[in-house]
Design a protein around this motif. Structure first.
Motif, PDB file in Angstrom:
ATOM      1  N   PHE A 136      38.946  35.086  47.558  1.00 31.15           N
ATOM      2  CA  PHE A 136      37.599  34.593  47.285  1.00 31.15           C
ATOM      3  C   PHE A 136      37.324  34.460  45.797  1.00 31.15           C
ATOM      4  O   PHE A 136      36.374  33.804  45.389  1.00 31.15           O
TER       5      PHE A 136
ATOM      6  N   ALA B  16      43.430  41.115  41.160  1.00 34.16           N
ATOM      7  CA  ALA B  16      42.532  40.039  40.733  1.00 34.16           C
ATOM      8  C   ALA B  16      43.151  39.256  39.592  1.00 34.16           C
ATOM      9  O   ALA B  16      43.080  38.026  39.551  1.00 34.16           O
TER      10      ALA B  16
ATOM     11  N   VAL C 258      47.835  52.950  52.029  1.00 31.60           N
ATOM     12  CA  VAL C 258      48.006  51.568  51.608  1.00 31.60           C
ATOM     13  C   VAL C 258      46.921  51.309  50.578  1.00 31.60           C
ATOM     14  O   VAL C 258      45.740  51.400  50.879  1.00 31.60           O
ATOM     15  N   PHE C 259      47.339  51.001  49.360  1.00 27.18           N
ATOM     16  CA  PHE C 259      46.389  50.944  48.254  1.00 27.18           C
ATOM     17  C   PHE C 259      46.283  49.513  47.757  1.00 27.18           C
ATOM     18  O   PHE C 259      47.258  48.931  47.335  1.00 27.18           O
ATOM     19  N   LEU C 260      45.099  48.960  47.832  1.00 24.09           N
ATOM     20  CA  LEU C 260      44.883  47.633  47.244  1.00 24.09           C
ATOM     21  C   LEU C 260      44.196  47.844  45.907  1.00 24.09           C
ATOM     22  O   LEU C 260      43.031  48.236  45.849  1.00 24.09           O
ATOM     23  N   GLU C 261      44.941  47.611  44.831  1.00 26.71           N
ATOM     24  CA  GLU C 261      44.366  47.806  43.506  1.00 26.71           C
ATOM     25  C   GLU C 261      43.679  46.503  43.112  1.00 26.71           C
ATOM     26  O   GLU C 261      44.334  45.541  42.705  1.00 26.71           O
ATOM     27  N   GLY C 262      42.365  46.507  43.227  1.00 24.56           N
ATOM     28  CA  GLY C 262      41.600  45.276  43.041  1.00 24.56           C
ATOM     29  C   GLY C 262      41.781  44.651  41.680  1.00 24.56           C
ATOM     30  O   GLY C 262      41.948  43.442  41.543  1.00 24.56           O
TER      31      GLY C 262
ATOM     32  N   PHE D   9      44.069  41.643  55.672  1.00 23.21           N
ATOM     33  CA  PHE D   9      44.873  42.638  54.950  1.00 23.21           C
ATOM     34  C   PHE D   9      44.644  44.025  55.536  1.00 23.21           C
ATOM     35  O   PHE D   9      45.590  44.785  55.788  1.00 23.21           O
TER      36      PHE D   9
ATOM     37  N   HIS E 105      45.908  35.516  49.781  1.00 23.90           N
ATOM     38  CA  HIS E 105      45.842  36.806  49.116  1.00 23.90           C
ATOM     39  C   HIS E 105      44.546  37.480  49.538  1.00 23.90           C
ATOM     40  O   HIS E 105      43.548  36.810  49.738  1.00 23.90           O
TER      41      HIS E 105
ATOM     42  N   TYR F 234      34.528  41.374  35.359  1.00 22.56           N
ATOM     43  CA  TYR F 234      35.474  42.000  36.263  1.00 22.56           C
ATOM     44  C   TYR F 234      36.906  41.607  35.897  1.00 22.56           C
ATOM     45  O   TYR F 234      37.801  42.453  35.814  1.00 22.56           O
TER      46      TYR F 234
ATOM     47  N   GLU G 241      50.632  31.906  49.436  1.00 22.80           N
ATOM     48  CA  GLU G 241      50.187  32.551  50.671  1.00 22.80           C
ATOM     49  C   GLU G 241      48.822  33.187  50.438  1.00 22.80           C
ATOM     50  O   GLU G 241      48.492  33.563  49.329  1.00 22.80           O
TER      51      GLU G 241
ATOM     52  N   GLU H 124      46.252  44.331  58.966  1.00 20.92           N
ATOM     53  CA  GLU H 124      47.702  44.468  58.882  1.00 20.92           C
ATOM     54  C   GLU H 124      48.084  45.865  58.428  1.00 20.92           C
ATOM     55  O   GLU H 124      49.070  46.434  58.883  1.00 20.92           O
TER      56      GLU H 124
ATOM     57  N   LEU I 151      38.376  48.591  44.287  1.00 19.21           N
ATOM     58  CA  LEU I 151      38.070  47.379  43.535  1.00 19.21           C
ATOM     59  C   LEU I 151      37.656  47.673  42.113  1.00 19.21           C
ATOM     60  O   LEU I 151      37.548  46.763  41.306  1.00 19.21           O
TER      61      LEU I 151
ATOM     62  N   VAL J 229      50.429  44.764  49.054  1.00 19.77           N
ATOM     63  CA  VAL J 229      49.901  44.455  47.734  1.00 19.77           C
ATOM     64  C   VAL J 229      50.875  43.531  47.036  1.00 19.77           C
ATOM     65  O   VAL J 229      52.065  43.768  47.030  1.00 19.77           O
TER      66      VAL J 229
ATOM     67  N   GLY K 230      54.077  55.894  53.130  1.00 25.58           N
ATOM     68  CA  GLY K 230      53.394  54.975  54.034  1.00 25.58           C
ATOM     69  C   GLY K 230      52.074  55.459  54.556  1.00 25.58           C
ATOM     70  O   GLY K 230      51.427  54.771  55.348  1.00 25.58           O
TER      71      GLY K 230
END
Lengths: 391, 266
Positions: free
Chosen positions: B106, B90, B82-86, B121, B102, A285, B100, B124, B54, A18, B79
């Motif tokens: 999009f 954003a 794995v947290f993707l905080e949208g 992502f 991300h 959003y 690089e 990985e 998201l 992240v 570990g």
């Protein structure tokens, strides 16, 4: 709650990809409680933000919408970091009123305002805000309203007596009104209050330039400018915790009027298959992302009755936290319906957020109608009055 | 996780089925309690979870997770998660252009969008470690929710492609699970959403559908859950099994009961 230094949710580098924000991450959704360590000093600082109070359900920080009756229906108030979407009524008569109540509440409690409009100059909008009813003369003037109300409702029901026991929505002013004030719509807010307040205005015709020099990312040019403006204010004035030296935390109240209307350059209101039909949803959003990471609350009015594509309305609703729809009786057949004789319109609470919780506090009464009097905007369940009248 | 839902689905954290795609959908109600259930279930089952969130912030899931008995902060630090905080990412990708690629690249693109950076992502995050020792049971991808990708300008086909790639890698190659939430727009005639929902419905092994009651709002019964098992592993064609329960959401638990058997009624 959102203590700046502690409760940081910064990511560690255990294989996480992240992209971490370089500064401390402040979200407004931390729970206030004895379990979270090291937040006691932070909590006492946070309670002192004027015009806010913690929710009894989940400790969430709430601000008043300017309408105590609506606050009660939304579970105590509007949560900081969320969006309140008002679906405009057909002739746009009552939704600007809710918009103005929200901004006036911000001025009275000393919050910073950010007003965005494509139609009116924000300075003019602020001039037209209703005057607040302060505690001393408020009680005298509202007591007579309450006497009238109470005499009606004290009529004993003889047959359907069980309905008498059901709760009515409280509309009278609370004596310690540091949270939620009443406004007199026939008077303008005093000039000195506006001058003492801090506000930022975004008037679209002034901000937009004729040449498009941004890289296009399928967002409307006006929306991009507005997002940049909001982000700039949040960052510069430290609402996202990026400036920890600031002594007094404050809330930023954002008001955006007539979002999605053609004046913003969006074409969802006049065609069903529009080219950039995700412009508004993308904007919502990104706005949500900005709000969740700052101490701010936002009100948006959207003319949903003009949006041709129903799918977009559903998407817009999903991307907003609290959604309230207004339906006025003007020009509809409900105007002559005896059931709705005393009311000006219906108010639909379409969605309430479930934040930090599995359940949400949904009000039991679903058929709500509103009535605008000079000093009071009341919201009542319609069936109560019908029964009282018949018995 | 909700113990009653585990009983209905016939799973426990000790025996986790692998290689499955579970579709969560909600119609006229909020199905996010299912996301909280699966998140806490897989964390308790000692699986490595990649959560693409998201729609809400990390602290929201963390606070609800604490009520359900898992700590997302601890899981992220060691570990397991794995947290993707949208929302936060954003804002980063929109206002501060990154060099690089991300995962949410999009958002800056003009049309239709490509979810390949997001897939990379996930790849990985969940790839099995080369050290040989299996620290976690199986990789799990959890997405909340896919419908918001349509609102952000990604086409339904691109989202289906993304899920297909994730399924091929996570489910087939690494014997993990994929769980995704999609909103059902009902009568809102959202064609893209319907394409996505139907496409995923055909590919899933398990569909959990939370619906509002047809008769309207009720204080004691918050909705109805339809569970549909598809693509059973036995080659002899067994008919897809389907069960319907009604539920009530409480502060830390969700209770399920047969239709019409709500404790408030009995």
């Amino acid at each position: 709650m959102a203590a700046a230094a502690t409760c940081s949710t910064g990511t560690r580098s255990t294989g996480s990809m992240v992209v971490a924000a370089s500064r401390n991450n402040v979200t407004s959704f931390q729970r206030r409680g004895p379990r979270t360590s090291g937040t006691d000093s932070g909590c006492s600082r946070l309670v002192s933000i004027s015009g806010t109070r913690p929710s009894v359900r989940n400790g969430q920080l709430l601000v008043s919408t300017g309408l105590p009756a609506l606050d009660q229906l939304l579970g105590g108030g509007l949560a900081v970091g969320t969006v309140l979407l008002i679906e405009e009524d057909k002739y746009n008569i009552y939704s600007p009123l809710l918009f103005k109540y929200f901004l006036a509440e911000g001025i009275v409690t000393g919050h910073t305002l950010l007003v965005a409009s494509a139609k009116e100059d924000p300075a003019d909008i602020l001039q037209e805000l209703p005057a607040p009813l302060l505690d001393d003369n408020c009680k005298k003037e509202c007591d007579e309203d309450i006497c009238n109300h109470k005499t009606e409702s004290n009529v004993k029901m003889k047959i359907a007596w069980r309905y008498q026991l059901l709760p009515k929505i409280e509309a009278r002013p609370v004596s310690s009104s540091r949270f939620g004030h009443y406004y007199d719509v026939s008077k303008r807010i005093p000039q000195e209050l506006i001058e003492a307040s801090k506000w930022h205005g975004f008037f679209l015709p002034e901000k937009i330039s004729s040449t498009l020099n941004e890289d296009p990312c399928s967002l409307n040019h006006g929306y991009i400018k507005l997002l940049q403006f909001i982000q700039n204010i949040i960052y510069k004035e430290g609402f996202d915790g990026s400036n920890p030296q600031k002594k007094q935390k404050n809330i930023l109240r954002i008001g955006i009027q007539n979002l999605g209307s053609p004046l913003w350059g969006d074409d969802i209101c006049w065609t069903e298959n529009c080219d950039s039909n995700c412009s508004l949803t993308k904007f919502l959003y990104m706005l949500r992302g900005l709000l969740r990471t700052s101490l701010s609350a936002c009100i948006i009015t959207v003319p949903t009755h003009l949006i041709q594509n129903k799918a977009i309305i559903a998407r817009v609703t999903n991307l907003s936290d609290t959604v309230v729809g207004l339906e006025s009786f003007i020009g509809s057949e409900k105007e002559t319906n005896p059931l709705y004789k005393d009311y000006h319109g219906l108010i639909h609470i379409r969605q309430i957020p479930q934040l930090n919780n599995l359940i949400c506090d949904v009000s039991d009464v679903k058929d709500l109608a509103f009535k605008l009097k000079r000093k009071l905007f009341t919201i009542e369940g319609t069936w109560v009055q019908a029964l009282v009248r018949n018995y | 996780m909700f113990p009653e839902l585990n009983n209905l689905l016939n799973t426990t954290p000790d025996q986790v089925e692998q290689g499955k795609l579970t579709l969560l959908c909600d119609a006229k109600t909020d199905g996010s309690f299912l996301v909280h259930h699966f998140l806490s279930f897989y964390l308790k089952a000692n699986c490595k979870v990649c959560f693409v969130a998201l729609i809400q912030s990390f602290s929201h899931y963390n606070i609800v997770g604490q009520k359900l008995g898992v700590s997302l902060t601890t899981a992220r630090e060691c570990g397991q998660l794995v947290f993707l905080e949208g929302l936060k990412s954003a804002v980063d990708v929109f206002f501060r252009p990154q060099e690089e690629p991300h995962p949410l690249q999009f958002l800056r693109e003009a049309n239709s969008g490509n979810l390949q950076p997001l897939y990379e992502f996930v790849q990985e995050a969940l790839k099995p470690m080369d050290s040989g020792e299996a620290a976690w049971r199986c990789p799990v991808l959890l997405v909340d929710d896919l419908s918001v990708l349509l609102s952000l300008g990604v086409g339904a086909v691109a989202v289906l492609d993304f899920v297909h790639y994730c399924r091929a890698t996570v489910c087939r190659e690494w014997k993990g699970n994929v769980v995704a939430l999609v909103h059902d727009s009902g009568d809102a005639e959202d064609e893209e959403n319907d394409i996505l929902l139907n496409g995923l419905g055909h590919q899933s092994h398990l569909i959990l559908r939370a619906e509002g009651l047809a008769t309207g709002f009720c204080k004691d019964v918050h909705g109805q859950l339809r569970i549909l098992w598809r693509r059973s592993s036995q080659p002899t064609a067994q008919r897809d099994r389907s069960l319907t329960y009604q539920y009530k959401i409480q502060d830390k638990n969700v209770s399920f009961f047969a239709k019409g058997m709500s404790p408030a009624v009995l």
